[in-house]
Design an enzyme around this catalytic site. Structure first.
Site, PDB file in Angstrom:
ATOM      1  N   SER A 101      -8.093  29.239  67.520  1.00  0.00           N
ATOM      2  CA  SER A 101      -7.618  27.967  68.210  1.00  0.00           C
ATOM      3  C   SER A 101      -6.332  27.658  67.732  1.00  0.00           C
ATOM      4  O   SER A 101      -5.914  28.389  66.573  1.00  0.00           O
ATOM      5  CB  SER A 101      -8.525  26.809  67.888  1.00  0.00           C
ATOM      6  OG  SER A 101      -8.056  25.799  68.462  1.00  0.00           O
ATOM      7  N   LYS A 107     -11.059  27.822  61.886  1.00  0.00           N
ATOM      8  CA  LYS A 107     -10.108  28.563  62.598  1.00  0.00           C
ATOM      9  C   LYS A 107      -9.035  29.263  61.933  1.00  0.00           C
ATOM     10  O   LYS A 107      -8.810  30.497  62.157  1.00  0.00           O
ATOM     11  CB  LYS A 107      -9.649  28.004  63.806  1.00  0.00           C
ATOM     12  CG  LYS A 107     -10.442  27.335  64.768  1.00  0.00           C
ATOM     13  CD  LYS A 107     -11.556  28.468  65.466  1.00  0.00           C
ATOM     14  CE  LYS A 107     -12.436  28.249  66.496  1.00  0.00           C
ATOM     15  NZ  LYS A 107     -13.349  29.188  67.052  1.00  0.00           N
TER      16      LYS A 107
END
Length: 261
Positions: free
Chosen positions: A143, A160
């Site tokens: 992300s 992430k």
């Protein structure tokens, strides 16, 4: 030209949203796809129907990837259903927005169990299957939160960032075994849950992206398909941002007439 004919792929969290877009695009390019979905979703029928509509082959496998033994079972069942495994797309994940000082152990743990530990042990279980077929490709869905901060996403962003680091390390570790490992980092990808956000509309989302539009699951699917294909044979250890320029834009903002309208 992307041609995945004869390739066997497992996409986790493929019952809806980004995972569905990825699974359908892999099938569109010729891959046989195992569609994973979690216990709290009723089915992955919509994804399978779309793949069947393309003339593709799909199998489904259900499991809770927060549990290591379930990661192993899901991967093995997918490989058995497809008669092998060449591609793993680690996509199943969860986002929980909380102020940093309000984050509790349970919500923090839930995100790391699925977004990091699930990726790790699915990949670990997939590698022996890939080696049986002479190599393969792992694509982790990361992300833009792994690169830049946004309030109320401290734990999610940490997961992430961990995915990005894991991607680079594993790419180096597996390169000699002809298994490539990359990540795709989506920006604003319009999925159904966005419309649960108070005040969100597509028109508003479009104003937030330099390209002037929100992304779609198909945008992510095309990027994943490229990285999984022979067209990306010399690409490993990379994080590809699919965000319409969001991560490239300077954070210091004032309107100089260049904001999308």
């Amino acid at each position: 030209m992307i041609d995945l004919s004869g390739r066997k792929a497992l996409v986790t969290g493929a019952g809806m949203g980004i995972g569905q877009g990825v699974a359908v695009e892999l099938a569109r390019q010729g891959a046989e796809v195992a569609v994973h979905y979690p216990p709290f979703e009723k089915s992955a029928d919509a994804t399978v129907e779309r793949i069947n509509g393309l003339g593709g082959r799909a199998a489904t496998v259900r499991g809770d990837l927060r549990v290591v033994s379930e990661c192993r079972r899901v991967v093995d069942e997918a490989a058995a259903a497809l008669d092998g495994l060449d591609i793993l797309v680690n996509n199943a994940g969860v986002t929980r927005t909380r102020d940093f000082l309000e984050m509790d152990e349970e919500v923090y743990g839930e995100q790391f169990e699925l977004n990091v530990r699930g990726y790790f042990f699915c990949a670990q279980q997939a590698v022996p299957h890939m080696l049986e077929r002479g190599g393969g490709s792992i694509v982790n869905i990361s992300s833009i939160h792994g690169r830049g901060g946004l309030p109320r996403h401290s734990a999610y962003a940490a997961t992430k960032g961990a995915v990005d680091a894991f991607t680079r390390e594993l790419a180096v570790e597996l390169a000699g075994q002809k298994i490539r490992v990359n990540a795709v980092a989506p920006g604003i990808i319009e999925v159904p849950r966005y419309f649960d956000i108070p005040g969100y509309t597509t028109e508003f989302g479009n104003t937030l992206v330099p390209a002037g539009r929100v992304g779609t699951p198909e945008d992510v699917g095309r990027a994943v398909t490229f990285l999984a294909s022979d067209a990306a044979d010399f690409i490993t250890g990379q994080v590809l941002y699919v965000d319409g320029g969001t991560s490239a834009r300077m954070g210091l903002w004032w309107d100089q007439g260049d904001r999308p309208r």
